[in-house]
Design a protein around this motif. Structure first.
Motif, PDB file in Angstrom:
ATOM      1  N   LYS A 103       0.846  -1.187   0.000  1.00 18.67           N
ATOM      2  CA  LYS A 103       0.000   0.000   0.000  1.00 18.67           C
ATOM      3  C   LYS A 103       0.883   1.240   0.000  1.00 18.67           C
ATOM      4  O   LYS A 103       2.106   1.152   0.088  1.00 18.67           O
ATOM      5  N   CYS A 105       0.823   5.745   1.122  1.00 18.24           N
ATOM      6  CA  CYS A 105       0.191   6.858   1.823  1.00 18.24           C
ATOM      7  C   CYS A 105       0.634   8.132   1.109  1.00 18.24           C
ATOM      8  O   CYS A 105       1.829   8.418   1.025  1.00 18.24           O
ATOM      9  N   GLU A 109      -2.819  10.426   3.529  1.00 15.53           N
ATOM     10  CA  GLU A 109      -3.990   9.550   3.365  1.00 15.53           C
ATOM     11  C   GLU A 109      -3.552   8.169   2.889  1.00 15.53           C
ATOM     12  O   GLU A 109      -2.971   8.034   1.811  1.00 15.53           O
ATOM     13  N   TRP A 110      -3.854   7.133   3.696  1.00 15.46           N
ATOM     14  CA  TRP A 110      -3.520   5.764   3.314  1.00 15.46           C
ATOM     15  C   TRP A 110      -4.510   5.229   2.299  1.00 15.46           C
ATOM     16  O   TRP A 110      -5.715   5.419   2.449  1.00 15.46           O
ATOM     17  N   GLU A 111      -4.001   4.589   1.277  1.00 15.69           N
ATOM     18  CA  GLU A 111      -4.848   3.896   0.309  1.00 15.69           C
ATOM     19  C   GLU A 111      -5.200   2.526   0.863  1.00 15.69           C
ATOM     20  O   GLU A 111      -4.530   2.020   1.764  1.00 15.69           O
ATOM     21  N   GLU A 112      -6.210   1.903   0.304  1.00 17.16           N
ATOM     22  CA  GLU A 112      -6.523   0.516   0.649  1.00 17.16           C
ATOM     23  C   GLU A 112      -5.379  -0.362   0.149  1.00 17.16           C
ATOM     24  O   GLU A 112      -4.831  -0.121  -0.930  1.00 17.16           O
ATOM     25  N   ARG A 154       2.839   6.173  -6.722  1.00 13.65           N
ATOM     26  CA  ARG A 154       1.795   7.120  -6.310  1.00 13.65           C
ATOM     27  C   ARG A 154       2.366   8.496  -5.999  1.00 13.65           C
ATOM     28  O   ARG A 154       1.656   9.470  -6.034  1.00 13.65           O
TER      29      ARG A 154
END
Length: 176
Positions: A103, A105, A109-112, A154
């Motif tokens: 995953k 962040c 905000e952490w992603e699923e 990301r």
């Protein structure tokens, strides 16, 4: 690259020195006198940040009764109370449900976590080798020579990924 055997040798990751921000020295394993271990939890700097063509290798031994371990590539060090705002990649090995998750962040905000893979590559009390290859659009993750998955970037700047953090139920024998 092997963890150094003397205090004068620099521990390195890829092309630059690592600094253990928790100031725990390398330890000699009592069971395996010839193996030097890095203290866990571990936090070290990736000199120059990540870039396409760069790879990180983590070699270690899973604890005898493991719960989990995490390997994170972060943008900045952060602290336990104030973590870095961006975690470019977090690899999470969970032994109870035999999952190897990944995953990110971004901006706090952490992603699923991405879908679990059907194969769990880690065995209690056994050595492993994880390679994280950085490519233009993704990280490519290998465990013990087998490609397990790709993880697309990301974060906006690969060079901002300047820290590796390792925690959990493992011993680190080599980091490069």
């Amino acid at each position: 690259m092997a963890v150094s055997g003397t205090e004068n040798d620099a521990t390195k990751i890829e092309d630059g020195p690592l600094s253990n921000s928790l100031e725990k020295p390398a330890l000699i394993s009592p069971e395996k006198e010839d193996i030097r271990l890095l203290a866990v939890p571990f936090s070290g700097r990736i000199k120059g940040g990540m870039r396409p063509g760069k790879k990180i290798i983590v070699m270690g031994i899973v604890d005898a009764e493991p719960k989990s371990f995490d390997i994170s590539l972060t943008c900045g060090r952060g602290t336990e109370e104030d973590p870095p705002p961006d975690v470019a990649l977090e690899l999470c090995a969970r032994f109870v449900d035999r999952q190897f998750l990944r995953k990110a962040c971004v901006s706090g905000e952490w992603e699923e976590p991405e879908k679990p893979i059907p194969y769990f590559p880690f065995i209690e009390d056994q050595p492993f080798r994880i390679e994280i290859h950085c490519e233009h659009q993704r990280f490519r993750i290998f465990v013990d020579g087998h490609q397990l998955f790709d993880f697309y970037h990301r974060v906006a700047s690969l060079r901002a990924i300047d820290t590796i953090r390792i925690t959990g139920s493992l011993q680190i024998t080599k980091l490069g």
